[in-house]
Design a protein around this motif. Sequence first.
Motif, mmCIF file in Angstrom:
data_model
loop_
_atom_site.group_PDB
_atom_site.id
_atom_site.type_symbol
_atom_site.label_atom_id
_atom_site.label_comp_id
_atom_site.label_asym_id
_atom_site.label_seq_id
_atom_site.Cartn_x
_atom_site.Cartn_y
_atom_site.Cartn_z
ATOM 1 N N PRO A 91 0.826 -1.211 0.000
ATOM 2 C CA PRO A 91 0.000 0.000 0.000
ATOM 3 C C PRO A 91 0.859 1.258 0.000
ATOM 4 C CG PRO A 91 -0.046 -1.036 2.157
ATOM 5 C CD PRO A 91 0.697 -1.963 1.238
ATOM 6 N N VAL A 92 0.328 2.308 -0.604
ATOM 7 C CA VAL A 92 0.990 3.609 -0.632
ATOM 8 C C VAL A 92 0.312 4.467 0.429
ATOM 9 C CG1 VAL A 92 1.516 5.638 -2.024
ATOM 10 C CG2 VAL A 92 1.481 3.366 -3.084
ATOM 11 N N ILE A 93 1.120 4.950 1.380
ATOM 12 C CA ILE A 93 0.561 5.728 2.485
ATOM 13 C C ILE A 93 1.248 7.089 2.576
ATOM 14 C CG2 ILE A 93 -0.069 3.636 3.773
ATOM 15 C CD1 ILE A 93 2.340 4.164 5.596
ATOM 16 N N PRO A 94 0.564 8.069 3.167
ATOM 17 C CA PRO A 94 1.184 9.389 3.335
ATOM 18 C C PRO A 94 2.393 9.321 4.269
ATOM 19 C CG PRO A 94 -1.195 9.489 3.712
ATOM 20 C CD PRO A 94 -0.824 8.044 3.622
ATOM 21 N N GLU A 155 3.972 7.730 -0.060
ATOM 22 C CA GLU A 155 3.400 8.556 -1.122
ATOM 23 C C GLU A 155 4.426 9.591 -1.584
ATOM 24 O OE1 GLU A 155 -1.051 9.695 -0.871
ATOM 25 O OE2 GLU A 155 0.085 11.329 0.038
ATOM 26 N N ALA A 156 4.528 9.782 -2.877
ATOM 27 C CA ALA A 156 5.454 10.774 -3.426
ATOM 28 C C ALA A 156 5.009 12.166 -3.006
ATOM 29 C CB ALA A 156 5.497 10.665 -4.940
ATOM 30 N N GLN A 157 5.971 12.976 -2.602
ATOM 31 C CA GLN A 157 5.692 14.341 -2.206
ATOM 32 C C GLN A 157 5.607 15.205 -3.451
ATOM 33 O OE1 GLN A 157 5.174 15.477 0.936
ATOM 34 N NE2 GLN A 157 5.293 13.379 1.656
ATOM 35 N N HIS A 158 4.589 16.059 -3.516
ATOM 36 C CA HIS A 158 4.449 16.979 -4.640
ATOM 37 C C HIS A 158 4.758 18.371 -4.163
ATOM 38 C CE1 HIS A 158 2.646 13.837 -7.031
ATOM 39 N NE2 HIS A 158 1.826 13.566 -6.037
#
Length: 163
Positions: A91-94, A155-158
């Motif tokens: 899973p992708v998490i913050p 999660e990738a930071q934007h």
Amino acid sequence: MIKTYHKTTTIKAEQFDEAKWQAIYNDSHNPEERNIEARKFGIDHYHGYFIIPTCEGDMRIHDGDWIATGINGEHWPIADDIFMKTYAELPVIPTVIAEYISAVKNGETDLEDINAVEAASGVIEYDQASHIEAEWIQQHGDEFARAWLDGYQVEAQHDTRTD
């Protein structure tokens, strides 16, 4: 007596695209560059197919197979149908949730000796995390549990700045 087991190690995997790698081998005029790009593979020139060196020896790899990379950097092919039945993407998490999971597991909170369910309820009941974390955990309970137990991707930071 037969016992039931589950895999406990996370792997990295990419799907093999034979046309892509065939182009790399055929289009590269510099053999040294070709070897750097395709260092995972070899070609069985007699039969004309790709092979991948594994701990058990060279194995043929087919278009659509998955190339798994183990914890020691070793590679092996996995047929697509077997891969889909055996593995699930983490899973992708913050970032804030990843930091919370790490803090709880490393004993950096007031919550001691807890499991994933207690961590989720603890964050909500005892305000061990911010409102944002508690809300995310409530809305994404399954992902939180999987991240806690199986591992996760952050999660990738934007960058939202406007200059």
